[in-house]
Design an enzyme around this catalytic site. Structure first.
Site, short mmCIF file in Angstrom:
data_model
loop_
_atom_site.label_atom_id
_atom_site.label_comp_id
_atom_site.label_asym_id
_atom_site.label_seq_id
_atom_site.Cartn_x
_atom_site.Cartn_y
_atom_site.Cartn_z
N ILE A 158 7.05 -3.68 -5.45
CA ILE A 158 7.05 -2.48 -4.60
C ILE A 158 8.18 -1.54 -5.02
CG2 ILE A 158 7.25 -1.61 -2.24
CD1 ILE A 158 5.95 -4.26 -1.29
N ALA A 237 10.98 -2.41 4.21
CA ALA A 237 11.02 -3.83 3.83
C ALA A 237 10.99 -4.70 5.09
CB ALA A 237 12.24 -4.10 2.97
N ARG A 238 12.15 -5.00 5.64
CA ARG A 238 12.24 -5.77 6.88
C ARG A 238 13.44 -5.29 7.68
NH1 ARG A 238 7.66 -6.86 6.33
NH2 ARG A 238 6.65 -8.91 6.32
N ASP A 262 10.08 2.09 8.77
CA ASP A 262 8.78 1.48 9.09
C ASP A 262 8.98 0.13 9.78
OD1 ASP A 262 5.92 1.17 8.95
OD2 ASP A 262 6.17 -0.20 7.27
N GLU A 267 10.16 -6.06 16.83
CA GLU A 267 8.88 -5.35 16.79
C GLU A 267 7.91 -6.06 17.71
OE1 GLU A 267 7.55 -5.18 12.75
OE2 GLU A 267 9.38 -4.23 12.03
N HIS A 285 5.56 -0.04 11.69
CA HIS A 285 5.23 -1.10 10.71
C HIS A 285 3.80 -0.94 10.18
CE1 HIS A 285 6.34 -5.41 9.28
NE2 HIS A 285 5.56 -4.80 8.42
N GLY A 287 3.21 -0.10 6.68
CA GLY A 287 3.31 0.04 5.22
C GLY A 287 2.00 -0.20 4.47
N SER A 288 1.27 -1.22 4.86
CA SER A 288 0.04 -1.56 4.13
C SER A 288 -1.21 -1.02 4.82
CB SER A 288 -0.08 -3.09 4.04
OG SER A 288 -0.14 -3.65 5.34
C1 DGY Z 1 3.62 -7.36 4.66
O1 DGY Z 1 2.63 -7.44 3.91
O2 DGY Z 1 4.52 -8.21 4.66
C2 DGY Z 1 3.70 -6.21 5.59
O3 DGY Z 1 4.94 -6.10 6.19
C3 DGY Z 1 2.62 -6.19 6.64
O4 DGY Z 1 2.07 -7.35 6.94
#
Ligand code: DGY
Length: 319
Positions: A158, A237-238, A262, A267, A285, A287-288
């Site tokens: 990423i 990321a986290r 994000d 959360e 959250h 991202g995907s």
């Molecule tokens: C991941 O793929 O880890 C994203 O944070 C969403 O699930």
């Protein structure tokens, strides 16, 4: 006889269709707690459990899974919601969905970055209130992203996809990673073995490292203070990587010009102090979260499950 599967959380429509076609699964779109998922696995005598990043599975949950459960497949690249050591201890296979999330997560990172540099949240709020006051040429200005220096923490799939996009904005790329990449992967990005040494050069910093003992809390009062004054901070990321009190203080003091976030320590019940700050662009959250990527993630998780249950092993082993 189809293999027996429990899906603990809501998934994309095409993935639901495949679940029903290929598995014996009582999916109703419910969002299960970890306790409910363990109970459902037992009640259905499931061979496999498909989970998401929303629910934490600690050692007690892993220990409570019955022996007929052969594989725990997470519909995510991140695995910090699973006690992996507990899975290893009892020999439970764990899979995730790397690769398929890369491009969408990088797209969203650029969305966070652009909105932070160019005050996206504030401009949108003005328009929704009806605008009506013209802004002078010296008022309400953002910062220029084109040509700025971007620091990336974590130059995996990423991080590199973000760097590719940022080069299109004429950005200079610096990165800090556990090891230096080969030149063909670096693509001209400048390596810093020490995170603290990279920060003073960054107009923007974007996090792409996993959560873990080395990275958790890596953004704190000290590291925010080392960034160039008026830098932009991005996290897709986290949340665990960030001391949120320190982030809020850096946004309030304008040590940071703005942030794009994000992910959060908690959360979905994130710290509402963020919502009161004008200079932060907030995303829940996601991202995907495109139809294409969420479908690809679900399919990849099912491919992993099918492979394990057919005796061919994992495609994306986590341990
Ligand atoms: C991941 O793929 O880890 C994203 O944070 C969403 O699930």
């Amino acid at each position: 006889m189809k293999p027996r599967l429990i899906v603990s959380h809501n998934i994309a429509p095409d993935v639901v269709a495949r679940v029903h076609a290929e598995f014996d699964c009582p999916y109703e779109g419910q969002k299960m707690t970890a306790d409910e998922a363990v109970a459902a696995v037992r009640a259905h005598r499931a061979d496999a459990l498909l989970i998401t990043h929303h629910t934490r599975f600690g050692a007690a949950h892993i220990g409570a899974f019955p022996d007929h459960l052969k594989v725990l497949a997470t519909h995510s690249v991140g695995t910090d919601h699973i006690d992996i050591a507990a899975c290893q201890a009892r020999g439970l296979m764990v899979t995730n969905t790397p690769d398929v999330v890369t491009e969408c997560t990088a797209d969203l990172t650029l969305m966070l970055m652009l909105n932070a540099f160019r005050r996206g949240a504030e401009y949108d709020a003005v328009m929704r209130k009806g605008w009506r006051t013209a802004y002078g040429m010296g008022e309400f200005m953002g910062r220029r992203m084109n040509g700025a220096t971007l620091g990336i923490l974590g130059m995996g799939r990423i991080g590199r996809a973000v760097a590719r996009r940022a080069r299109g904005f004429g950005m200079r790329i610096l990165y800090c990673n556990s090891r230096r990449l080969a030149p063909e992967l670096e693509q001209g990005a400048e390596y810093f073995a020490e995170f603290g040494a990279m920060l003073p050069q960054c107009d923007a910093l974007s996090l792409h490292a996993p959560s873990g003992p080395v990275t958790n809390g890596i953004m704190n009062a000290d590291t925010f203070g080392r960034l160039k004054p008026g830098a932009v901070f991005v996290n897709a990321a986290r949340g665990a990587l960030v001391d949120e009190d320190a982030l809020i203080a850096a946004l309030q003091s304008r040590q940071l010009f703005a942030a794009g976030l994000d992910v959060y320590r908690r959360e979905p019940d994130f710290d509402l102090r963020f919502a009161a700050l004008p200079n932060v662009f907030l995303v829940p959250h996601m991202g995907s979260s495109s139809v294409e990527t969420r479908t690809a993630m679900g399919f990849r998780a099912l491919d992993n499950i099918a492979s394990v249950l057919a005796g061919r092993g994992t495609l994306d082993p986590v341990w």
